[in-house]
Design a protein around this motif. Structure first.
Motif, PDB file in Angstrom:
ATOM      1  N   UNK A 125     -20.975  68.327 -38.074  1.00  0.00           N
ATOM      2  CA  UNK A 125     -20.996  69.951 -37.712  1.00  0.00           C
ATOM      3  C   UNK A 125     -21.312  70.183 -35.920  1.00  0.00           C
ATOM      4  N   UNK A 126     -22.814  69.844 -36.644  1.00  0.00           N
ATOM      5  CA  UNK A 126     -23.593  69.750 -35.171  1.00  0.00           C
ATOM      6  C   UNK A 126     -23.379  68.515 -33.759  1.00  0.00           C
ATOM      7  N   UNK A 127     -22.561  67.638 -34.518  1.00  0.00           N
ATOM      8  CA  UNK A 127     -22.067  66.540 -33.493  1.00  0.00           C
ATOM      9  C   UNK A 127     -20.694  67.170 -33.240  1.00  0.00           C
ATOM     10  N   UNK A 128     -19.572  67.626 -33.661  1.00  0.00           N
ATOM     11  CA  UNK A 128     -18.227  68.263 -33.232  1.00  0.00           C
ATOM     12  C   UNK A 128     -17.267  67.331 -33.162  1.00  0.00           C
ATOM     13  N   UNK A 129     -16.640  67.927 -33.164  1.00  0.00           N
ATOM     14  CA  UNK A 129     -14.906  67.279 -33.050  1.00  0.00           C
ATOM     15  C   UNK A 129     -15.283  65.885 -31.184  1.00  0.00           C
ATOM     16  N   UNK A 130     -14.920  67.028 -30.512  1.00  0.00           N
ATOM     17  CA  UNK A 130     -15.186  65.715 -29.242  1.00  0.00           C
ATOM     18  C   UNK A 130     -16.371  64.476 -29.451  1.00  0.00           C
ATOM     19  N   UNK A 169      -9.194  66.305 -35.835  1.00  0.00           N
ATOM     20  CA  UNK A 169      -8.414  66.195 -34.989  1.00  0.00           C
ATOM     21  C   UNK A 169      -8.674  64.760 -34.227  1.00  0.00           C
ATOM     22  N   UNK A 170      -9.959  64.702 -34.094  1.00  0.00           N
ATOM     23  CA  UNK A 170     -10.369  63.792 -32.829  1.00  0.00           C
ATOM     24  C   UNK A 170      -9.996  62.185 -33.342  1.00  0.00           C
ATOM     25  N   UNK A 171     -10.380  62.509 -35.001  1.00  0.00           N
ATOM     26  CA  UNK A 171     -10.731  61.355 -36.064  1.00  0.00           C
ATOM     27  C   UNK A 171     -10.029  60.739 -36.357  1.00  0.00           C
ATOM     28  N   UNK A 172      -8.536  61.423 -35.923  1.00  0.00           N
ATOM     29  CA  UNK A 172      -6.848  60.978 -36.175  1.00  0.00           C
ATOM     30  C   UNK A 172      -6.691  60.301 -34.629  1.00  0.00           C
ATOM     31  N   UNK A 173      -7.466  60.644 -33.654  1.00  0.00           N
ATOM     32  CA  UNK A 173      -6.721  60.178 -32.562  1.00  0.00           C
ATOM     33  C   UNK A 173      -7.400  58.438 -32.100  1.00  0.00           C
TER      34      UNK A 173
END
Length: 239
Positions: A125-130, A169-173
């Protein structure tokens, strides 16, 4: 090197990035060789195949290591200096001096510094998707995707729904995402299904609870998140 940066100060940055890139290349090559070795050995099931790949970084003990000689080793390789910065708003282990910027740094912190599922959850969570999407742009790495899904499923909080959707979403990309999903173990696939069930539940939709937003905006956000969940379920092959 950025314009205006002192050349003397840029060398440590460039050296750090080069070392991280070399370590990541070494990891990819090592895991690739382990996969080929497992296939040649004809391992009977996916579990053993996965164990061989995940243990590819281990080296057999040399004779001098087996003779009981005492070695001076650092008890905690991730220990921070005596004076550390104040804790983040999100509680993560204080052994982490700074968040990782490369895949090699992430692997180091994930394996060595984060001991519990709660720590790993807060770390994601701290890192975040981006940031995760940028770190793993080429490939998430063997075994990590399943670990991420398991950690998220076991520790999800209602207010974290939007942040978790962004991570998914980010991992899926990332590169070779479809292959990583196909290589999930049975237990990891069950964790993925459990995670999406929780994201679809009413408890998982409480991200905006207590916020003073107009009802129209709240409903619009909820509908958009529902569409995102359905789309991600297709990407993660969850029925």
């Amino acid at each position: 090197m950025e314009p205006g940066m002192d050349p003397a100060g840029a060398f440590p940055v460039l050296e750090r990035e080069l070392r991280a890139a070399l370590a990541e290349d070494e990891r990819r090559q090592r895991e690739g060789e382990a996969k080929l070795r497992a296939l040649r050995q004809g391992v009977p099931d996916y579990g053993q195949f996965r164990e061989i790949v995940l243990a590819s970084h281990l080296k057999p003990l040399e004779k001098k290591d087996r003779l009981g000689q005492r070695r001076n080793v650092l008890w905690n390789p991730c220990a921070a200096p005596a004076q550390t910065a104040p804790a983040h708003a999100v509680d993560i282990p204080q052994e982490l001096i700074q968040l990782p910027g490369t895949a090699a740094e992430f692997h180091r912190d994930w394996r060595r510094c984060l001991k519990s599922g709660t720590d790993k959850y807060q770390f994601l969570l701290e890192l975040g998707g981006e940031a995760l999407g940028r770190i793993f742009q080429a490939d998430v790495g063997f075994g990590l995707l399943g670990e991420f899904l398991t950690v998220l499923a076991e520790n999800i909080h209602p207010g974290d729904r939007a942040a978790i959707l962004q991570i998914l979403q980010s991992l899926a990309g990332t590169g070779r995402f479809g292959l990583n999903v196909a290589l999930l173990s049975h237990a990891e696939k069950e964790s993925s299904q459990d995670l999406f069930r929780k994201l679809q539940s009413r408890d998982g939709q409480a991200a905006g609870q207590g916020e003073a937003h107009p009802i129209e905006n709240h409903l619009e956000k909820e509908t958009e998140e529902e569409r995102t969940v359905v789309e991600l379920m297709k990407r993660y092959q969850v029925s």
